[in-house]
Design a protein around this motif. Structure first.
Motif, PDB file in Angstrom:
ATOM      1  N   UNK A  50       0.825  -1.204   0.000  1.00  0.00           N
ATOM      2  CA  UNK A  50       0.000   0.000   0.000  1.00  0.00           C
ATOM      3  C   UNK A  50       0.861   1.256   0.000  1.00  0.00           C
ATOM      4  N   UNK A  51       0.611   2.200  -0.905  1.00  0.00           N
ATOM      5  CA  UNK A  51       1.355   3.459  -0.896  1.00  0.00           C
ATOM      6  C   UNK A  51       1.168   4.193   0.441  1.00  0.00           C
ATOM      7  N   UNK A  52       2.174   4.926   0.861  1.00  0.00           N
ATOM      8  CA  UNK A  52       2.132   5.627   2.149  1.00  0.00           C
ATOM      9  C   UNK A  52       0.912   6.529   2.266  1.00  0.00           C
ATOM     10  N   UNK A  53       0.562   7.213   1.200  1.00  0.00           N
ATOM     11  CA  UNK A  53      -0.542   8.165   1.243  1.00  0.00           C
ATOM     12  C   UNK A  53      -1.901   7.479   1.388  1.00  0.00           C
ATOM     13  N   UNK A  54      -1.946   6.154   1.202  1.00  0.00           N
ATOM     14  CA  UNK A  54      -3.200   5.413   1.255  1.00  0.00           C
ATOM     15  C   UNK A  54      -3.238   4.397   2.402  1.00  0.00           C
ATOM     16  N   UNK A  59      -1.159   6.885  12.595  1.00  0.00           N
ATOM     17  CA  UNK A  59      -0.383   8.114  12.410  1.00  0.00           C
ATOM     18  C   UNK A  59       0.830   8.116  13.332  1.00  0.00           C
ATOM     19  N   UNK A  60       1.953   8.555  12.813  1.00  0.00           N
ATOM     20  CA  UNK A  60       3.166   8.663  13.618  1.00  0.00           C
ATOM     21  C   UNK A  60       3.902   7.354  13.827  1.00  0.00           C
ATOM     22  N   UNK A  61       3.470   6.311  13.150  1.00  0.00           N
ATOM     23  CA  UNK A  61       4.120   5.017  13.329  1.00  0.00           C
ATOM     24  C   UNK A  61       5.562   5.076  12.823  1.00  0.00           C
ATOM     25  N   UNK A  62       6.446   4.411  13.537  1.00  0.00           N
ATOM     26  CA  UNK A  62       7.844   4.377  13.141  1.00  0.00           C
ATOM     27  C   UNK A  62       8.083   3.138  12.271  1.00  0.00           C
ATOM     28  N   UNK A  63       8.473   3.334  11.028  1.00  0.00           N
ATOM     29  CA  UNK A  63       8.689   2.193  10.140  1.00  0.00           C
ATOM     30  C   UNK A  63       9.733   1.227  10.692  1.00  0.00           C
ATOM     31  N   UNK A  64       9.491  -0.047  10.513  1.00  0.00           N
ATOM     32  CA  UNK A  64      10.415  -1.071  10.970  1.00  0.00           C
ATOM     33  C   UNK A  64       9.935  -2.431  10.529  1.00  0.00           C
ATOM     34  N   UNK A  65      10.675  -3.495  10.866  1.00  0.00           N
ATOM     35  CA  UNK A  65      10.305  -4.849  10.440  1.00  0.00           C
ATOM     36  C   UNK A  65       8.894  -5.255  10.846  1.00  0.00           C
ATOM     37  N   UNK A  66       8.413  -4.789  11.998  1.00  0.00           N
ATOM     38  CA  UNK A  66       7.072  -5.135  12.453  1.00  0.00           C
ATOM     39  C   UNK A  66       6.081  -3.996  12.253  1.00  0.00           C
ATOM     40  N   UNK A  67       6.502  -2.956  11.613  1.00  0.00           N
ATOM     41  CA  UNK A  67       5.627  -1.810  11.346  1.00  0.00           C
ATOM     42  C   UNK A  67       5.853  -1.305   9.930  1.00  0.00           C
ATOM     43  N   UNK A  68       5.542  -2.147   8.985  1.00  0.00           N
ATOM     44  CA  UNK A  68       5.756  -1.788   7.594  1.00  0.00           C
ATOM     45  C   UNK A  68       4.506  -1.107   7.063  1.00  0.00           C
ATOM     46  N   UNK A  69       4.616   0.182   6.821  1.00  0.00           N
ATOM     47  CA  UNK A  69       3.463   0.980   6.427  1.00  0.00           C
ATOM     48  C   UNK A  69       2.785   0.400   5.191  1.00  0.00           C
ATOM     49  N   UNK A  70       3.575  -0.128   4.278  1.00  0.00           N
ATOM     50  CA  UNK A  70       3.002  -0.657   3.032  1.00  0.00           C
ATOM     51  C   UNK A  70       2.210  -1.946   3.254  1.00  0.00           C
TER      52      UNK A  70
END
Length: 208
Positions: A50-54, A59-70
């Motif tokens: 998923x694209x970041x904008x969608x 909100x404010x999540x820190x990207x990482x192995x267990x927090x992949x925004x996509x």
């Protein structure tokens, strides 16, 4: 033989906003695959992310192995429909299209973070519609299952997944068929994508 091209990243192709597609990574990957003897009639194309904008990531999540925004479900499925349709329109010779990947791994699904079977069913329905609008003959596959985890799919079926797959030209893909073992070779196409070349003759062994 054929290859499963895992993966073309939606989040990169449509990174700048809705409808702003950059197909350069797909063009490059398919060109390299063709140079290695694999045309679109011998490729299972896989896309997700998923694209970041969608993304529905908090909100404010820190990207990482267990927090992949996509890996979070899209907030709105309409752009997904449009993306899948545009993908199929751009590559009309594509024969097999796998939508997403492994949504079910408990506690560590890097492909469907904190998102539900209902959301995945919606994703499959919308993606299938977009693909078929562009190419009625394309074979659409549900994101592959990696390892066993029945509760996710039990819920998926109860919500209507079995009806979707029974009434539509929609197959289920089992990732273990394409896991790179058994003498398979790999084609490194860059951009975090690897295509597995599987030594299987005849039709790809998709599970209906």
């Amino acid at each position: 033989s054929f290859i499963r091209y895992h993966r073309f990243n939606w989040q990169d192709i449509e990174a700048k906003g809705r409808g702003q597609y950059n197909w350069s990574s797909v063009d490059r990957g398919l060109k390299i695959a063709k140079e290695n003897g694999y045309g679109l009639d011998r490729i299972l194309v896989n896309t997700f992310g998923t694209p970041t904008w969608l993304s529905s990531a908090p909100a404010g999540i820190k990207p990482g192995p267990r927090n992949r925004i996509y890996s979070y479900a899209p907030k709105d499925m309409a752009p997904w429909h449009d993306f899948v349709k545009a993908f199929c329109q751009r590559y009309p010779d594509m024969k097999y299209f796998e939508l997403w990947n492994e949504p079910h791994l408990p506690g560590y699904s890097v492909f469907w973070m904190k998102s539900s079977p209902q959301q995945f069913l919606d994703l499959m329905k919308v993606g299938y519609t977009g693909a078929k609008e562009a190419n009625p003959n394309i074979v659409v596959l549900m994101g592959g299952q990696g390892m066993r985890y029945e509760p996710f799919y039990d819920e998926y079926v109860k919500l209507g997944g079995v009806k979707l797959h029974a009434t539509a030209d929609f197959t289920v893909n089992v990732d273990t068929v394409f896991d790179g073992t058994g003498g398979a070779t790999t084609i490194d196409t860059g951009a975090n994508a690897v295509a597995f070349a599987v030594p299987v003759t005849g039709s790809a062994p998709f599970v209906k």
